[in-house]
Design a protein around this motif. Structure first.
Motif, PDB file in Angstrom:
ATOM      1  N   ARG A 469       3.356  12.410  -0.198  1.00  0.00           N
ATOM      2  CA  ARG A 469       2.178  13.249  -0.391  1.00  0.00           C
ATOM      3  C   ARG A 469       0.949  12.357  -0.607  1.00  0.00           C
ATOM      4  O   ARG A 469      -0.136  12.661  -0.139  1.00  0.00           O
ATOM      5  N   ALA A 470       1.120  11.234  -1.337  1.00  0.00           N
ATOM      6  CA  ALA A 470      -0.030  10.371  -1.650  1.00  0.00           C
ATOM      7  C   ALA A 470       0.424   8.915  -1.746  1.00  0.00           C
ATOM      8  O   ALA A 470       1.531   8.637  -2.179  1.00  0.00           O
ATOM      9  N   VAL A 471      -0.464   7.999  -1.312  1.00  0.00           N
ATOM     10  CA  VAL A 471      -0.183   6.563  -1.428  1.00  0.00           C
ATOM     11  C   VAL A 471      -1.471   5.876  -1.890  1.00  0.00           C
ATOM     12  O   VAL A 471      -2.542   6.141  -1.349  1.00  0.00           O
ATOM     13  N   THR A 472      -1.355   5.014  -2.928  1.00  0.00           N
ATOM     14  CA  THR A 472      -2.534   4.231  -3.342  1.00  0.00           C
ATOM     15  C   THR A 472      -2.122   2.762  -3.406  1.00  0.00           C
ATOM     16  O   THR A 472      -0.981   2.442  -3.742  1.00  0.00           O
ATOM     17  N   GLU A 473      -3.102   1.920  -3.090  1.00  0.00           N
ATOM     18  CA  GLU A 473      -2.814   0.476  -3.108  1.00  0.00           C
ATOM     19  C   GLU A 473      -3.480  -0.124  -4.335  1.00  0.00           C
ATOM     20  O   GLU A 473      -4.655   0.118  -4.591  1.00  0.00           O
ATOM     21  N   GLU A 474      -2.731  -0.872  -5.128  1.00  0.00           N
ATOM     22  CA  GLU A 474      -3.306  -1.550  -6.290  1.00  0.00           C
ATOM     23  C   GLU A 474      -3.431  -3.032  -5.944  1.00  0.00           C
ATOM     24  O   GLU A 474      -2.436  -3.730  -5.797  1.00  0.00           O
ATOM     25  N   LYS A 475      -4.690  -3.489  -5.805  1.00  0.00           N
ATOM     26  CA  LYS A 475      -4.941  -4.854  -5.339  1.00  0.00           C
ATOM     27  C   LYS A 475      -4.186  -5.889  -6.196  1.00  0.00           C
ATOM     28  O   LYS A 475      -4.255  -5.857  -7.411  1.00  0.00           O
ATOM     29  N   ARG A 480       1.581   2.229  -4.864  1.00  0.00           N
ATOM     30  CA  ARG A 480       2.171   3.351  -5.602  1.00  0.00           C
ATOM     31  C   ARG A 480       2.176   4.546  -4.673  1.00  0.00           C
ATOM     32  O   ARG A 480       1.258   4.730  -3.878  1.00  0.00           O
ATOM     33  N   ALA A 481       3.216   5.386  -4.758  1.00  0.00           N
ATOM     34  CA  ALA A 481       3.308   6.548  -3.867  1.00  0.00           C
ATOM     35  C   ALA A 481       4.003   7.714  -4.568  1.00  0.00           C
ATOM     36  O   ALA A 481       4.700   7.527  -5.580  1.00  0.00           O
ATOM     37  N   GLU A 482       3.813   8.924  -3.985  1.00  0.00           N
ATOM     38  CA  GLU A 482       4.491  10.123  -4.516  1.00  0.00           C
ATOM     39  C   GLU A 482       4.971  10.927  -3.330  1.00  0.00           C
ATOM     40  O   GLU A 482       4.224  11.137  -2.374  1.00  0.00           O
ATOM     41  N   ASP A 483       6.258  11.389  -3.394  1.00  0.00           N
ATOM     42  CA  ASP A 483       6.758  12.162  -2.254  1.00  0.00           C
ATOM     43  C   ASP A 483       6.559  13.657  -2.510  1.00  0.00           C
ATOM     44  O   ASP A 483       6.070  14.072  -3.573  1.00  0.00           O
ATOM     45  N   VAL A 484       6.937  14.497  -1.537  1.00  0.00           N
ATOM     46  CA  VAL A 484       6.678  15.945  -1.635  1.00  0.00           C
ATOM     47  C   VAL A 484       7.493  16.593  -2.768  1.00  0.00           C
ATOM     48  O   VAL A 484       7.165  17.674  -3.232  1.00  0.00           O
ATOM     49  N   ASP A 485       8.565  15.887  -3.225  1.00  0.00           N
ATOM     50  CA  ASP A 485       9.371  16.450  -4.329  1.00  0.00           C
ATOM     51  C   ASP A 485       8.879  15.952  -5.689  1.00  0.00           C
ATOM     52  O   ASP A 485       9.516  16.222  -6.723  1.00  0.00           O
TER      53      ASP A 485
END
Length: 696
Positions: A469-475, A480-485
């Motif tokens: 559902r979401a992905v963020t990059e921490e320099k 970090r990511a989150e799936d649909v569940d």
């Protein structure tokens, strides 16, 4: 005192001897780095002692040449061109030669022969006499002295015969004219051939002579590439040549960089990428900001390197030069001795003695010796450049010939610098397919080079798909990511790196799923290069700053027995020094952290992209990253040296055989002049063969 480089355009050089007389004059004056090319009419030197330039120019002109200003170069007068002199002389020499085969009475008339010979003799006197006189005045007698004495003796002898009416046994006008005409023919052929050997540089210069579309307030103006300033914004359209080095500001394109790097596939370019002047935009349109212009551009530096390289003399040539300089006085002595012995010790008479002496003067030409090395070096360097190998200096070619050791840096040299998944270690309760699916889903969203490499690799492997559902990059940490569940994932650098590999760790909801070992991949042609070197009796050595385990792993894969790991730049220097004491050593590195070691080696080879072309520490720059070019470089160098040796053998052998044959009277001066021109052509022809011959 600061080095002051001077470049002059000098006209009137018609063969290698002219170039040599200027070279010797400038060296006598104590000038450094002297480079004289008669084909491109260039004279360069560094004036460290700050001698007055007008005086240097005056001295060059006293030798019979002309220093011209490139900007206001006038069209050359008719007789300044060697081709025109030759054509004019042929016109008068042909009927003179006809009297030997045709019975027409007027052709045998001494006055008629004198009228035909005189224009040729005058051209010969002006052409060879001026150069001969200047060379004697400066104490460095050149070949033209021999030609001048030979043709003048024949002319004066015939003139005396005509004035005193001594009959046709005293008429050798055709000999005088033919000597001049044939030597001019030799000069014409020499100039043409040398022009061919310098074609690599001229081809590159052509790439600089283009227009650029400069963006200005009112739109776009077309300017010459050499008028572009650093910081100018330029528009480059499909099919155009990139005018100068620059950075892409906007747009996407495929650029063919083959003429710089030898790389045949077009390279994709987008915002922030660098482009090199002279390359061709095959597809797309880009807007660039000019960064390196004029003499700072990659292309200018390549051209400069090639010119310097063609001028750097290998030790082999220095031998040829020495022989040529003592040659002229020796030949004059042999000719005089021939005359005296033939006249006094035999009954051959004045005429025969004279002809034998003239034949000795005409046939003994050290031109072939002077040409033996530079022509081979030029062709060899040109061939290497076409293969994306830039060699700084003809002396480098000789240094490579007896190589014992080739030392390789690891990262970016034997390995690609691109990373692949070496090993995935799943934790209990997780499958490899599941882990691959998570890595794939997360890394697809990253721009990091390691991430891109991993995605390319995972595409080919079975995996369990995961929708995020979401992905963020921490320099500096990871993704970090989150799936649909609602599960949360983290993929990043492991807190505790192990000695053997660069580990990444994957977590789900703060529980570790797997550890991932990522490794640098070995270049596909590295193994065959190492095998080839061993076959040639050269020992490969691995020298790297990397961890012991990684270096040993690479060495084992590639079958390299001598390995030095965890080396700092200083340590590398000591290792290179150690190998140099054992034998000729080549060091191949990526040019930046290896710079000191590259300088220390007998020959430093930089594996580099063209934007780092100016790394001064390496003597050889491989513009494409293909390791086979290392083998190509060794092969071209060996064959260039072989060609030089063949040329010198031919030039020496020719003179050793020709002089006694002429002295014994078995060659008349006309055949001598022809043979002399032919010896130059053979040497140049052998050098040109290097352009196409197989170098395996």
């Amino acid at each position: 005192m600061a080095e002051h480089l001077v470049e002059l355009n000098v006209t009137g050089m018609h063969c290698n001897n002219c170039a040599m007389s200027i070279h010797k004059l400038l060296e006598k004056k104590g000038l450094q780095n002297v480079l004289v090319s008669f084909a491109s009419e260039e004279v360069k030197f560094s004036n460290e002692s700050q001698l007055a330039l007008p005086q240097i120019i005056k001295d060059i002109e006293s030798l019979g040449f002309k220093v011209v200003d490139e900007e206001d170069q006038q069209p050359a007068p008719f007789f300044a061109k060697i081709e025109n002199k030759f054509a004019f002389c042929t016109l008068f020499t042909a009927p003179l030669l006809l009297h030997m085969v045709l019975p027409w009475h007027f052709l045998h008339n001494p006055i008629f022969q004198l009228i035909l010979c005189l224009p040729v003799f005058v051209i010969g006197c002006l052409h060879f006499g001026k150069s001969a006189y200047s060379s004697l005045k400066n104490g460095v007698p050149n070949m033209d002295v021999l030609i001048f004495i030979g043709s003048t003796s024949a002319f004066v002898y015939s003139l005396v015969g005509t004035v005193q009416n001594l009959g046709e046994h005293y008429l050798f006008y055709e000999t005088s004219a033919t000597i001049i005409t044939l030597v001019l023919l030799g000069n014409v052929l020499e100039k043409r051939s040398v022009n061919q050997t310098t074609s690599a540089v001229r081809d590159l210069i052509k790439f600089q002579q283009v227009n650029a579309n400069r963006v200005v307030e009112s739109g776009v103006e077309v300017v010459n590439a050499k008028d572009v300033l650093s910081g100018d914004i330029l528009l480059v359209n499909e099919g155009d040549q990139v005018p100068v080095d620059g950075d892409v500001l906007s747009g996407d394109a495929l650029v063919n960089e083959a003429m710089i790097t030898g790389e045949s596939l077009p390279v994709p370019k987008t915002k922030y990428d660098k482009v090199i002047g002279g390359t061709i935009l095959q597809q797309g349109n880009i807007r660039i900001m000019a960064t390196k212009v004029g003499s700072n551009s990659t292309l200018s530096q390549i051209i400069d390197l090639m010119k310097k390289a063609q001028a750097a003399k290998p030790p082999v040539q220095k031998l040829g030069d020495k022989v040529a300089s003592i040659f002229v006085p020796v030949v004059i002595l042999i000719a005089l001795t021939t005359f005296v012995i033939t006249y006094f010790a035999t009954d051959a008479g004045l005429q025969r003695s004279m002809m034998n002496a003239i034949a000795v003067l005409v046939i003994s030409c050290p031109c072939a010796m002077g040409l033996a090395t530079p022509t081979a070096v030029m062709v060899g360097l040109g061939r290497a450049a076409k293969n994306g190998i830039l060699i700084k200096g003809g002396d480098t070619i000789e240094a490579v010939a007896n190589t014992r050791y080739v030392i390789f840096d690891k990262t970016g040299t034997l390995t690609t610098g691109k990373f692949s998944i070496h090993h995935i270690k799943p934790e209990e309760g997780f499958t490899i397919e599941q882990i691959r699916g998570v890595i794939m889903a997360i890394e697809e969203r990253s721009n990091h080079p390691i991430a891109k490499s991993m995605v390319n690799e995972l595409l080919q492997l079975p995996q369990q798909k995961l929708i995020l559902r979401a992905v963020t990059e921490e320099k500096g940490l990871g993704m970090r990511a989150e799936d649909v569940d609602g599960n949360r994932y983290f993929l990043g650098t492991a807190k505790h790196k192990t000695e053997d590999n660069f580990y990444l760790t994957l977590y789900r909801n703060q529980v570790r799923m797997a550890q991932i070992a990522v490794d640098d991949t070995i270049k596909p042609d590295a193994a065959s290069l190492i095998a080839q070197l061993k076959k040639d009796g050269i020992t490969p050595v691995l020298l790297s700053g990397d961890k012991k385990s990684r270096c040993l792993a690479v060495a084992k894969t590639l079958n390299i027995d001598e390995v030095h790991f965890e080396m700092l730049p200083d340590d590398k220097l000591q290792v290179v020094d150690m190998y140099r004491k054992k034998g000729k050593t080549i060091m191949i590195g990526d040019g930046i952290n290896d710079a000191p070691a590259l300088t220390q080696a007998d020959v430093g080879v930089s594996m580099n992209d063209a934007s780092h072309i100016a790394i001064q520490s390496a003597k050889v720059i491989l513009l494409n990253t293909d390791l086979q070019s290392v083998v190509k470089f060794l092969q071209i160098s060996r064959h260039t040296l072989l060609t030089i040796k063949q040329n010198l053998f031919w030039a020496f052998a020719y003179n050793i055989i020709a002089i006694p044959v002429a002295a014994l009277g078995f060659l008349n001066p006309m055949v001598g002049a022809f043979a002399m021109a032919f010896s130059d052509v053979i040497v140049i022809g052998n050098s040109l063969r290097l352009k196409v011959k197989k170098v395996n």
